[in-house]
Structures are given as structure tokens and as C-alpha cells.
Design an enzyme around this catalytic site. Structure first.
Site, short mmCIF file in Angstrom:
data_model
loop_
_atom_site.label_atom_id
_atom_site.label_comp_id
_atom_site.label_asym_id
_atom_site.label_seq_id
_atom_site.Cartn_x
_atom_site.Cartn_y
_atom_site.Cartn_z
N GLY A 62 0.78 -1.22 0.00
CA GLY A 62 0.00 0.00 0.00
C GLY A 62 0.81 1.28 0.00
O GLY A 62 0.31 2.33 -0.37
N ASP A 105 -6.25 0.13 4.10
CA ASP A 105 -6.26 0.59 2.70
C ASP A 105 -5.55 -0.39 1.77
O ASP A 105 -5.93 -0.55 0.62
CB ASP A 105 -5.64 1.99 2.58
CG ASP A 105 -4.22 2.06 3.12
OD1 ASP A 105 -3.89 1.33 4.07
OD2 ASP A 105 -3.44 2.87 2.59
N GLU A 106 -4.53 -1.07 2.26
CA GLU A 106 -3.81 -2.03 1.42
C GLU A 106 -4.74 -3.18 1.01
O GLU A 106 -4.69 -3.66 -0.12
CB GLU A 106 -2.59 -2.56 2.17
CG GLU A 106 -1.69 -3.44 1.33
CD GLU A 106 -0.37 -3.73 2.01
OE1 GLU A 106 0.49 -2.83 2.02
OE2 GLU A 106 -0.21 -4.85 2.54
N SER A 107 -5.60 -3.62 1.91
CA SER A 107 -6.54 -4.69 1.59
C SER A 107 -7.50 -4.26 0.49
O SER A 107 -7.77 -5.01 -0.46
CB SER A 107 -7.34 -5.09 2.83
OG SER A 107 -6.50 -5.63 3.82
#
Length: 93
Positions: free
Chosen positions: A35, A70-72
Site C-alpha cells: 500500500g 487501505d492495502e486490503s
């Protein structure tokens, strides 16, 4: 790509909660993105951001927070689209 998972030797930490809009079946996807390194054309990046906000809002209404935040959601966004990959050299410099 995430430097810890680019060689596909480790199972990436995709969102495991099937109720989350960020859910990705780790058995179906090989590319995991970190991310902290992202970019692109302004219009495309803003479109991604708007879509991720919608996904987060849906999950928050259900009291769901993706494990890697947010990375997910970014990984789910990339999973359902054809995107250009950048070389890992950018991660290490």
C-alpha cells in the site's frame, strides 16, 4: 508488487473475511501489492480512491474493518482490474 510476496513463495495476507468488500481468495490471486507505493494517471488514481472509499463505507456500515486497511482494499481493486505492474526496483530505492 509487495517485495515480500513477489516470488509467490509465501501466501499473501489478502483479506480473509468473506463479508468484507476487500475479500480476495488467496488461492485465486498471485499478485499482492504494497500500500505504501502506488501511483498512476491522476484520473485513474482518483477513480481508484473513490471506489476504495465506497468499499470502506460499505464495510463500516457492517462494522467491518479490513485487516490491512487501505492495502486490503487496494489489492481488491487491483484484483478485479487489469493493471500495469511496476518493477520491484522502485521499492528498494
Amino acid at each position: 508488487l509487495h517485495p515480500a510476496f513477489f516470488d509467490h513463495k509465501l501466501v499473501p495476507p489478502f483479506e480473509k473475511n468473506i463479508k468484507s468488500t476487500a475479500f480476495v481468495d488467496a488461492n485465486e490471486n498471485l499478485n499482492y501489492f504494497q500500500g505504501c507505493l502506488s501511483g498512476g494517471l491522476t484520473k485513474d488514481y482518483l477513480a481508484m480512491s473513490e471506489e476504495i472509499v465506497k468499499m470502506v463505507d460499505i464495510d463500516l456500515k457492517e462494522n467491518i474493518i479490513a485487516e490491512w486497511h487501505d492495502e486490503s482494499y487496494m489489492n481488491k481493486y487491483f484484483y478485479i482490474r487489469d493493471i500495469d505492474l511496476i518493477y520491484l526496483n522502485f521499492v528498494f530505492y
